[in-house]
Design an enzyme around this catalytic site. Sequence first.
Site, PDB file in Angstrom:
ATOM      1  N   SER A 147       0.830  -1.213   0.000  1.00 16.74           N
ATOM      2  CA  SER A 147       0.000   0.000   0.000  1.00 16.74           C
ATOM      3  C   SER A 147       0.864   1.263   0.000  1.00 16.74           C
ATOM      4  CB  SER A 147      -0.977  -0.006   1.170  1.00 16.74           C
ATOM      5  OG  SER A 147      -0.322   0.203   2.398  1.00 16.74           O
ATOM      6  N   ASN A 148       2.008   1.227   0.643  1.00 15.17           N
ATOM      7  CA  ASN A 148       2.901   2.399   0.583  1.00 15.17           C
ATOM      8  C   ASN A 148       3.465   2.577  -0.821  1.00 15.17           C
ATOM      9  OD1 ASN A 148       3.380   3.905   3.229  1.00 15.17           O
ATOM     10  ND2 ASN A 148       3.363   1.764   3.897  1.00 15.17           N
TER      11      ASN A 148
ATOM     12  N   ARG B  34      12.952  -7.929   4.808  1.00 15.33           N
ATOM     13  CA  ARG B  34      14.221  -8.654   4.949  1.00 15.33           C
ATOM     14  C   ARG B  34      15.260  -7.703   5.521  1.00 15.33           C
ATOM     15  NH1 ARG B  34      13.452 -13.739   4.871  1.00 15.33           N
ATOM     16  NH2 ARG B  34      15.686 -14.001   4.582  1.00 15.33           N
TER      17      ARG B  34
ATOM     18  N   ASN C 172      13.172   4.297   4.237  1.00 14.05           N
ATOM     19  CA  ASN C 172      12.293   3.248   4.757  1.00 14.05           C
ATOM     20  C   ASN C 172      11.128   3.918   5.484  1.00 14.05           C
ATOM     21  OD1 ASN C 172      11.440   0.599   5.597  1.00 14.05           O
ATOM     22  ND2 ASN C 172      12.279   1.038   7.636  1.00 14.05           N
TER      23      ASN C 172
ATOM     24  N   HIS D  39       8.462   3.132   8.628  1.00 11.42           N
ATOM     25  CA  HIS D  39       8.288   2.224   9.766  1.00 11.42           C
ATOM     26  C   HIS D  39       7.080   2.689  10.575  1.00 11.42           C
ATOM     27  CE1 HIS D  39       9.405  -0.665  12.829  1.00 11.42           C
ATOM     28  NE2 HIS D  39       9.237   0.278  13.731  1.00 11.42           N
TER      29      HIS D  39
ATOM     30  N   ASP E  60      21.798  -0.918  11.300  1.00 16.84           N
ATOM     31  CA  ASP E  60      20.990  -1.447  12.393  1.00 16.84           C
ATOM     32  C   ASP E  60      19.516  -1.285  12.035  1.00 16.84           C
ATOM     33  OD1 ASP E  60      23.195  -2.152  13.851  1.00 16.84           O
ATOM     34  OD2 ASP E  60      23.273  -0.234  14.928  1.00 16.84           O
TER      35      ASP E  60
ATOM     36  N   ASP F 157      15.830  -0.474  11.452  1.00 14.10           N
ATOM     37  CA  ASP F 157      14.963   0.648  11.781  1.00 14.10           C
ATOM     38  C   ASP F 157      15.711   1.794  12.474  1.00 14.10           C
ATOM     39  OD1 ASP F 157      12.741  -0.651  10.648  1.00 14.10           O
ATOM     40  OD2 ASP F 157      12.366  -1.745  12.494  1.00 14.10           O
TER      41      ASP F 157
HETATM   42  C1  GAR Z   1       3.769  -0.758   6.696  1.00 12.32           C
HETATM   43  O1  GAR Z   1       2.988  -0.491   7.823  1.00 12.32           O
HETATM   44  C2  GAR Z   1       5.221  -0.422   6.946  1.00 12.32           C
HETATM   45  O2  GAR Z   1       5.391   0.694   7.755  1.00 12.32           O
HETATM   46  C3  GAR Z   1       5.700  -1.676   7.627  1.00 12.32           C
HETATM   47  O3  GAR Z   1       5.082  -2.715   6.937  1.00 12.32           O
HETATM   48  C4  GAR Z   1       3.825  -2.264   6.428  1.00 12.32           C
HETATM   49  C5  GAR Z   1       3.803  -2.574   4.952  1.00 12.32           C
HETATM   50  O4  GAR Z   1       2.547  -2.265   4.404  1.00 12.32           O
HETATM   51  N1  GAR Z   1       7.138  -1.763   7.619  1.00 12.32           N
HETATM   52  C6  GAR Z   1       7.867  -2.189   8.634  1.00 12.32           C
HETATM   53  O5  GAR Z   1       7.399  -2.637   9.661  1.00 12.32           O
HETATM   54  C7  GAR Z   1       9.370  -2.105   8.422  1.00 12.32           C
HETATM   55  N2  GAR Z   1      10.065  -2.234   9.655  1.00 12.32           N
HETATM   56  P1  GAR Z   1       2.389  -2.067   2.843  1.00 12.32           P
HETATM   57  O6  GAR Z   1       3.008  -3.302   2.180  1.00 12.32           O
HETATM   58  O7  GAR Z   1       0.919  -2.013   2.634  1.00 12.32           O
HETATM   59  O8  GAR Z   1       3.099  -0.800   2.464  1.00 12.32           O
END
Ligand code: GAR
Length: 226
Positions: free
Chosen positions: A16-17, A94, A110, A112, A146, A148
């Site tokens: 979705s992002n 990953r 990224n 988060h 490291d 996040d």
């Molecule tokens: C999102 O909430 C993103 O912030 C998170 O995974 C989800 C992916 O959603 N990422 C992490 O947790 C990275 N540490 P999406 O595939 O719908 O964008």
Amino acid sequence: MSGLLKVAILISGRGSNMRALARACAAPDYPAEIVLVLSNRADAAGLDFAREAGLATAIVPHRDFPDRASFDAAMDAEIRKAGAELVCLAGFMRLLDPAFVDAWRDRMLNVHPALLPAFKGLDTHRRALAAGVKIAGCTVHFVRSDMDTGPIVAQAAVPVLPGDTGETLAARILEQEHIIYPMALRLVAEGRVTVEGDRAIVDAAAPDAVLRNPDTGQLANSVAPV
Ligand code: GAR
């Protein structure tokens, strides 16, 4: 030459992002374009959207590689072949090899779903609720080795409401992710972000327009561009 910043988006799932970034890039005045959507999983739902949107896609299955370094080298080759100048991790689940992270230092973002440096890692929403925080949110940051960590470009905050579950909190935060990720990418693409040590310094003169979801016009809840 389009003059647009060429971006590769790495996904592992729903995407979705990635969709929010793709919608932003479709606007005529947006300073970036997507040259590749890469997934480590062939079944990532986001790949369907990317294909339907006419975006170039690649699958690099991590299970095909003996170790993280060779997997990351294969991704790196795909990203460079596509001509990408910046990498956006968008739900890419990953851990990355330090050599890959160094190769894309200050050229990899990224998102988060927490107000970093709190709640790094997985299961952030449940852990935030368990900790009893009253404000939660999301962060877009440059990537360091490291997990996040890295200079923070943008954050948005949401309230934790009575009766919230991990799912309801995640949905409230995700809405803000979709606003601040396109905004952060715009700021980077416009050269408004410089990294000084552990901090990203954002040009505070960024116009109000960049604080809005380019798709819906919704304002980010709270952004700290300083
Ligand atoms: C999102 O909430 C993103 O912030 C998170 O995974 C989800 C992916 O959603 N990422 C992490 O947790 C990275 N540490 P999406 O595939 O719908 O964008």
